[in-house]
Design a protein around this motif. Structure first.
Motif, PDB file in Angstrom:
ATOM      1  N   SER A  36       0.792  -1.232   0.000  1.00 29.86           N
ATOM      2  CA  SER A  36       0.000   0.000   0.000  1.00 29.86           C
ATOM      3  C   SER A  36       0.823   1.281   0.000  1.00 29.86           C
ATOM      4  O   SER A  36       0.318   2.337  -0.407  1.00 29.86           O
ATOM      5  N   THR A  37       2.083   1.204   0.455  1.00 28.08           N
ATOM      6  CA  THR A  37       2.917   2.407   0.546  1.00 28.08           C
ATOM      7  C   THR A  37       4.090   2.371  -0.417  1.00 28.08           C
ATOM      8  O   THR A  37       4.277   3.284  -1.228  1.00 28.08           O
ATOM      9  N   PRO A  40       2.123   1.285  -4.058  1.00 32.68           N
ATOM     10  CA  PRO A  40       0.690   1.532  -3.838  1.00 32.68           C
ATOM     11  C   PRO A  40      -0.198   1.051  -4.974  1.00 32.68           C
ATOM     12  O   PRO A  40      -1.401   0.833  -4.768  1.00 32.68           O
ATOM     13  N   ARG A  44      -4.044  -0.464  -5.042  1.00 32.82           N
ATOM     14  CA  ARG A  44      -5.000   0.347  -5.820  1.00 32.82           C
ATOM     15  C   ARG A  44      -5.688  -0.483  -6.895  1.00 32.82           C
ATOM     16  O   ARG A  44      -6.907  -0.393  -7.063  1.00 32.82           O
TER      17      ARG A  44
END
Length: 224
Positions: A36-37, A40, A44
């Motif tokens: 997610s970081t 990402p 998504r």
């Protein structure tokens, strides 16, 4: 996993009925922060849309960290027991085969995770630089070579997905000036082969893709 690969996987899953892919198992998932970081686009394009559809799943990896639901080695019977308890209808195995020495053993384990009718989505680089994690066997299969590892499966979809070039990525990340500086610094390191071939290849092999696109082999298979 690159953004175009994540988007293509998301597009495939969006076309599948939720009952075909829930619950899923994401093998070699890495951490929640990675998905997610750091990358990402993975969340998504793949996991956020699945969650929005109410599709359940588990993330499995050998390292214990936040976002890893099943921690362990898939060659350990205790780990496989936990996977069988999930009873996945879909297994995602992305960019793992180039990092193992016994591809047939990994393929057999993936087979064992699924009941007849289950789906397996596998991606492997087709045209891509060396990337050690911790090894890279430079397995760069065609779709036919990849599907040959799974005799108990039929092919639903298969193809080679094109991507960007290394130059495109540099320009997007650093801009023209930063790209020139980065390439100048790399050129200064060119004679440093004394640091070892592992380091040297890992640093310079990517320049073979300065103008040619990366490519990924992808197959969606159905067991039985």
């Amino acid at each position: 996993m690159r953004p175009s690969e994540a988007k293509a996987i998301g597009d495939i899953l969006a076309r599948m009925d939720r009952n075909e892919i829930s619950p899923f198992l994401n093998l070699g998932s890495s951490t929640a922060a990675f998905r997610s970081t750091q990358k990402p686009h993975i969340d998504r394009y793949i996991f956020r849309p699945l969650a929005e559809r109410g599709i359940q799943g588990r993330h499995a990896d050998i390292k214990a960290d936040e976002g890893v639901d099943i921690v362990g080695d898939i060659y350990d019977p205790a780990t496989m027991k936990r996977i069988h308890e999930v009873a996945p209808k879909l297994v995602l195995c992305c960019n793992m085969f180039e990092h193992v020495t016994d591809r047939e053993a990994l393929a057999r384990r993936l087979d064992e995770m699924l009941a007849p009718g289950g789906h397996l989505l596998v991606t492997v680089p087709y045209s891509y630089p060396i990337h050690y994690d911790p090894i890279d066997t430079y397995f760069r299969p065609s779709p036919d070579e990849l599907t040959a590892l799974f005799p108990n499966f039929t092919t639903v979809e298969a193809g080679i997905w094109p991507d960007t070039t290394y130059l495109h990525d540099l320009l997007a990340e650093r801009g023209p000036g930063g790209t020139l500086k980065h390439m100048a610094r790399s050129a200064a390191k060119l004679p440093m082969i004394w640091r070892g071939m592992h380091w040297w290849k890992g640093h310079f092999h990517r320049y073979l893709w300065l103008f040619r696109p990366y490519k990924v082999t992808a197959v969606l298979l159905r067991k039985g």
